[in-house]
Scaffold this active site. Structure first.
Site, PDB file in Angstrom:
ATOM      1  N   LYS A   1       0.839  -1.195   0.000  1.00  0.00           N
ATOM      2  CA  LYS A   1       0.000   0.000   0.000  1.00  0.00           C
ATOM      3  C   LYS A   1       0.874   1.244   0.000  1.00  0.00           C
ATOM      4  O   LYS A   1       1.757   1.391   0.840  1.00  0.00           O
ATOM      5  CB  LYS A   1      -0.905   0.002   1.226  1.00  0.00           C
TER       6      LYS A   1
ATOM      7  N   LYS B   1      -7.346   7.981  -0.620  1.00  0.00           N
ATOM      8  CA  LYS B   1      -8.638   8.328   0.013  1.00  0.00           C
ATOM      9  C   LYS B   1      -9.208   9.632  -0.544  1.00  0.00           C
ATOM     10  O   LYS B   1      -9.426  10.603   0.189  1.00  0.00           O
ATOM     11  CB  LYS B   1      -8.474   8.453   1.533  1.00  0.00           C
TER      12      LYS B   1
ATOM     13  N   ARG C   1       2.686  -0.723  10.692  1.00  0.00           N
ATOM     14  CA  ARG C   1       3.755  -0.754  11.679  1.00  0.00           C
ATOM     15  C   ARG C   1       4.074  -2.125  12.275  1.00  0.00           C
ATOM     16  O   ARG C   1       5.263  -2.410  12.492  1.00  0.00           O
ATOM     17  CB  ARG C   1       3.453   0.287  12.782  1.00  0.00           C
TER      18      ARG C   1
ATOM     19  N   THR D   1     -10.516   3.738  11.025  1.00  0.00           N
ATOM     20  CA  THR D   1     -10.395   2.862  12.199  1.00  0.00           C
ATOM     21  C   THR D   1      -9.754   3.579  13.394  1.00  0.00           C
ATOM     22  O   THR D   1      -9.726   3.027  14.486  1.00  0.00           O
ATOM     23  CB  THR D   1      -9.567   1.609  11.858  1.00  0.00           C
TER      24      THR D   1
ATOM     25  N   ASP E   1     -13.791  14.684  -2.719  1.00  0.00           N
ATOM     26  CA  ASP E   1     -13.824  16.024  -3.319  1.00  0.00           C
ATOM     27  C   ASP E   1     -15.106  16.149  -4.131  1.00  0.00           C
ATOM     28  O   ASP E   1     -15.939  15.239  -4.115  1.00  0.00           O
ATOM     29  CB  ASP E   1     -12.572  16.213  -4.204  1.00  0.00           C
TER      30      ASP E   1
ATOM     31  N   ASP F   1      -3.512   4.238  -1.796  1.00  0.00           N
ATOM     32  CA  ASP F   1      -4.454   4.637  -0.735  1.00  0.00           C
ATOM     33  C   ASP F   1      -4.384   6.148  -0.536  1.00  0.00           C
ATOM     34  O   ASP F   1      -3.734   6.638   0.379  1.00  0.00           O
ATOM     35  CB  ASP F   1      -4.064   3.879   0.547  1.00  0.00           C
TER      36      ASP F   1
HETATM   37  O1  C5P Z   1       0.623   1.072  10.945  1.00  0.00           O
HETATM   38  P1  C5P Z   1      -0.813   0.637  10.799  1.00  0.00           P
HETATM   39  O2  C5P Z   1      -0.979  -0.867  10.712  1.00  0.00           O
HETATM   40  O3  C5P Z   1      -1.727   1.273  11.819  1.00  0.00           O
HETATM   41  O4  C5P Z   1      -1.226   1.209   9.359  1.00  0.00           O
HETATM   42  C1  C5P Z   1      -2.563   1.218   8.948  1.00  0.00           C
HETATM   43  C2  C5P Z   1      -2.623   1.762   7.568  1.00  0.00           C
HETATM   44  O5  C5P Z   1      -3.967   1.668   7.122  1.00  0.00           O
HETATM   45  C3  C5P Z   1      -2.235   3.236   7.468  1.00  0.00           C
HETATM   46  O6  C5P Z   1      -1.550   3.387   6.234  1.00  0.00           O
HETATM   47  C4  C5P Z   1      -3.565   3.979   7.456  1.00  0.00           C
HETATM   48  O7  C5P Z   1      -3.517   5.149   6.685  1.00  0.00           O
HETATM   49  C5  C5P Z   1      -4.473   2.950   6.794  1.00  0.00           C
HETATM   50  N1  C5P Z   1      -5.895   3.059   7.095  1.00  0.00           N
HETATM   51  C6  C5P Z   1      -6.442   3.028   8.351  1.00  0.00           C
HETATM   52  N2  C5P Z   1      -7.785   3.141   8.548  1.00  0.00           N
HETATM   53  C7  C5P Z   1      -8.587   3.257   7.503  1.00  0.00           C
HETATM   54  C8  C5P Z   1      -8.062   3.270   6.213  1.00  0.00           C
HETATM   55  C9  C5P Z   1      -6.686   3.152   6.031  1.00  0.00           C
HETATM   56  O8  C5P Z   1      -5.729   2.877   9.318  1.00  0.00           O
HETATM   57  N3  C5P Z   1      -9.905   3.293   7.697  1.00  0.00           N
END
Ligand code: C5P
Length: 262
Positions: free
Chosen positions: A53, A82, A235, A144, A85, A80
């Site tokens: 991603k 998002k 992460r 989330t 607009d 990603d």
């Molecule tokens: O590091 P982590 O596992 O928290 O990364 C989650 C990834 O998913 C990030 O790139 C974040 O932008 C993305 N994301 C999210 N919640 C969403 C959509 C995308 O955490 N609803």
């Protein structure tokens, strides 16, 4: 140009969709402040083991070149960004993303029906103009990182689950391929939106990893059991002492999990 790992998973609207067992379920979020670190990790990853991603940080820092590089290396790339607009602007951005040859792109479902329809039409037209399979176009329901209290504070009183359900139904009505949602909502969304609609779940944490800024977290196994098609993990993999071993362990665990279907 189709990537080797895309198979027939793409272009999956309607009842003809088939799930390819070998398609990686894990999408590794390449969230790094230094693009070279993102590409160094991608260089070590195998496109058969995971999708990747590219998010706002990498794209704003380094532009589309890393995306092209990842596509050329055979990765299924989720771009990603998002988009949210006015319909014309969001649709044009989606068309440009589709021309990069990525596998999945996203918009915010809260952009509304006209924006979602315009995005759908633009993605299909751009892909057909470039003789490519359209990328999956999915909608973000509720981030989330937001819990019910956060949502109340910004004037959304119905709560994360009800809001995610409403936005997912709208996305499906507008012919989008699926949604980004919390695994907490996956089972309800699966029931509401049917077996073909793709559920992509971030907010994943391994049993032993830190929660970071994710409020509604779930383990990889629980997410897939709840009905997730793809899980986004940043992460817990990118900051792990051994990212490849961590990914391999997650894939081993997921290989044993039968996906939930309500
Ligand atoms: O590091 P982590 O596992 O928290 O990364 C989650 C990834 O998913 C990030 O790139 C974040 O932008 C993305 N994301 C999210 N919640 C969403 C959509 C995308 O955490 N609803």
């Amino acid at each position: 140009m189709d990537t080797p790992s895309q198979g027939s998973e793409i272009g999956n609207r309607g009842s003809e969709a088939t799930v390819i067992n070998s398609e990686p379920r894990v999408i590794v979020a390449l969230d790094f402040s230094n693009p070279m670190h993102a590409l160094a990790l991608a260089h070590r990853l195998d496109p058969r083991e995971c999708a990747v991603k590219v998010g706002k940080e990498l794209f704003v820092t380094a532009g589309p070149e890393p995306v092209r590089w990842l596509v050329d290396r055979g990765f299924n790339v989720f771009l990603d960004l998002k988009f949210h607009d006015i319909p014309n602007t969001a649709a044009s951005a989606c068309a440009a993303a589709a021309r990069l040859g990525v596998w999945m792109i996203d918009v915010h479902a809260s952009g509304g029906r006209a924006m979602l329809r315009a995005a759908r039409d633009a993605v299909d037209a751009a892909a057909s103009g470039a003789a490519r399979t359209p990328p999956m176009l999915i909608a973000v329901t509720v981030l989330t990182s937001l819990d019910d209290a956060d949502l109340r504070e910004i004037g959304h009183a119905s709560g994360a689950k009800a809001e995610a359900l409403q936005l997912a139904r709208l996305a499906r009505d507008c012919d989008l391929d699926g949604v980004v949602c919390s695994a907490h909502e996956a089972s309800a969304l699966r029931t509401a939106c049917g077996p073909v609609f793709r559920l992509v779940t971030p907010g994943i944490r391994l049993a032993e990893s830190a929660q970071d800024d994710q409020a509604r977290i779930v383990t990889p196994e629980a997410a897939v059991r709840a009905g997730a098609d793809f899980i986004v993990i940043g992460r817990p993999i990118t900051q792990a002492a051994d990212p490849l071993a961590t990914l391999a362990e997650i894939n081993r665990t997921l290989a044993k999990v039968k996906k939930g279907r309500a």
